[in-house]
Write a protein that holds these residues in place. Structure first.
Motif, PDB file in Angstrom:
ATOM      1  N   LEU A 115       0.832  -1.196   0.000  1.00  0.00           N
ATOM      2  CA  LEU A 115       0.000   0.000   0.000  1.00  0.00           C
ATOM      3  C   LEU A 115       0.869   1.249   0.000  1.00  0.00           C
ATOM      4  O   LEU A 115       1.894   1.310   0.691  1.00  0.00           O
ATOM      5  CB  LEU A 115      -0.906   0.023   1.227  1.00  0.00           C
ATOM      6  N   ASN A 116       0.437   2.229  -0.736  1.00  0.00           N
ATOM      7  CA  ASN A 116       1.136   3.505  -0.771  1.00  0.00           C
ATOM      8  C   ASN A 116       0.878   4.235   0.531  1.00  0.00           C
ATOM      9  O   ASN A 116      -0.181   4.102   1.144  1.00  0.00           O
ATOM     10  CB  ASN A 116       0.626   4.328  -1.967  1.00  0.00           C
ATOM     11  N   THR A 117       1.820   5.053   0.936  1.00  0.00           N
ATOM     12  CA  THR A 117       1.679   5.780   2.202  1.00  0.00           C
ATOM     13  C   THR A 117       0.599   6.851   2.127  1.00  0.00           C
ATOM     14  O   THR A 117       0.109   7.302   3.160  1.00  0.00           O
ATOM     15  CB  THR A 117       3.015   6.434   2.591  1.00  0.00           C
ATOM     16  N   HIS A 118       0.196   7.267   0.927  1.00  0.00           N
ATOM     17  CA  HIS A 118      -0.843   8.288   0.786  1.00  0.00           C
ATOM     18  C   HIS A 118      -2.232   7.741   1.113  1.00  0.00           C
ATOM     19  O   HIS A 118      -3.142   8.503   1.410  1.00  0.00           O
ATOM     20  CB  HIS A 118      -0.853   8.853  -0.635  1.00  0.00           C
ATOM     21  N   TRP A 119      -2.421   6.425   1.040  1.00  0.00           N
ATOM     22  CA  TRP A 119      -3.738   5.840   1.296  1.00  0.00           C
ATOM     23  C   TRP A 119      -3.882   5.540   2.783  1.00  0.00           C
ATOM     24  O   TRP A 119      -3.643   4.443   3.249  1.00  0.00           O
ATOM     25  CB  TRP A 119      -3.943   4.578   0.473  1.00  0.00           C
ATOM     26  N   THR A 120      -4.320   6.544   3.498  1.00  0.00           N
ATOM     27  CA  THR A 120      -4.576   6.405   4.934  1.00  0.00           C
ATOM     28  C   THR A 120      -6.077   6.239   5.135  1.00  0.00           C
ATOM     29  O   THR A 120      -6.862   6.489   4.213  1.00  0.00           O
ATOM     30  CB  THR A 120      -4.075   7.654   5.688  1.00  0.00           C
TER      31      THR A 120
END
Length: 159
Positions: A109-114
């Motif tokens: 998962l990308n860190t932008h998808w919180t």
């Protein structure tokens, strides 16, 4: 599978095993044919399907018979091999013609998808858009077509 395995055994000069494999194939084909005929005679919405009349099924039956006759004929003239009591084991894992499957792994998962980012995509909180009303259809104006008179000297001939 037994039919095609029998053909392969015949090619590598194992005629006795090929005969046994084809006999096993004939036995399973007879079972399948009985089940297909029973299925075709049942009442219900699927009665239009006749598996026993399918081209593959019909060709397989004749292929089994012709290959078995060929094996028995060649074993009587050329090979003189004993037919085993048990059918040869089928090799269920193909070792040619297939590519090894690559196991699928989900990407990280990308860190932008919180959780906050995902919650921001709530469609119930979207703004009301009044400009989305359909426009009335415009009236289509008729076009005047030019008068084309048929010419007798067009060069076309009907013979």
């Amino acid at each position: 599978a037994y039919c095609y395995h029998g053909q392969t055994l015949l090619v590598i000069d194992k005629c006795g095993e090929a005969i046994r494999s084809l006999q096993e194939s004939e036995k399973f084909f007879a079972k399948a044919e009985a089940l297909c005929k029973e299925y075709g005679e049942t009442k219900g919405p699927g009665t239009t399907a006749k598996p026993s009349g399918h081209l593959f099924f019909r060709k397989l039956g004749s292929l089994i018979k012709s290959t078995l006759e060929k094996c028995q004929r060649e074993n009587g003239f050329i090979y003189f091999q004993k037919v085993p009591a048990e059918a040869p084991q089928l090799e269920l894992k193909a070792n040619y013609g297939l590519v090894e499957p690559v196991p699928f792994e989900f990407p990280a998962l990308n860190t932008h998808w919180t959780p906050e980012t995902v919650a921001a995509f709530d469609l119930t909180k979207r703004p009301k858009d009044d400009t989305a009303k359909p426009k009335p259809d415009e009236e289509v104006k008729p076009l005047k077509e030019p008068d084309i008179k048929p010419q007798k000297d067009s060069g076309c001939q009907i013979s």
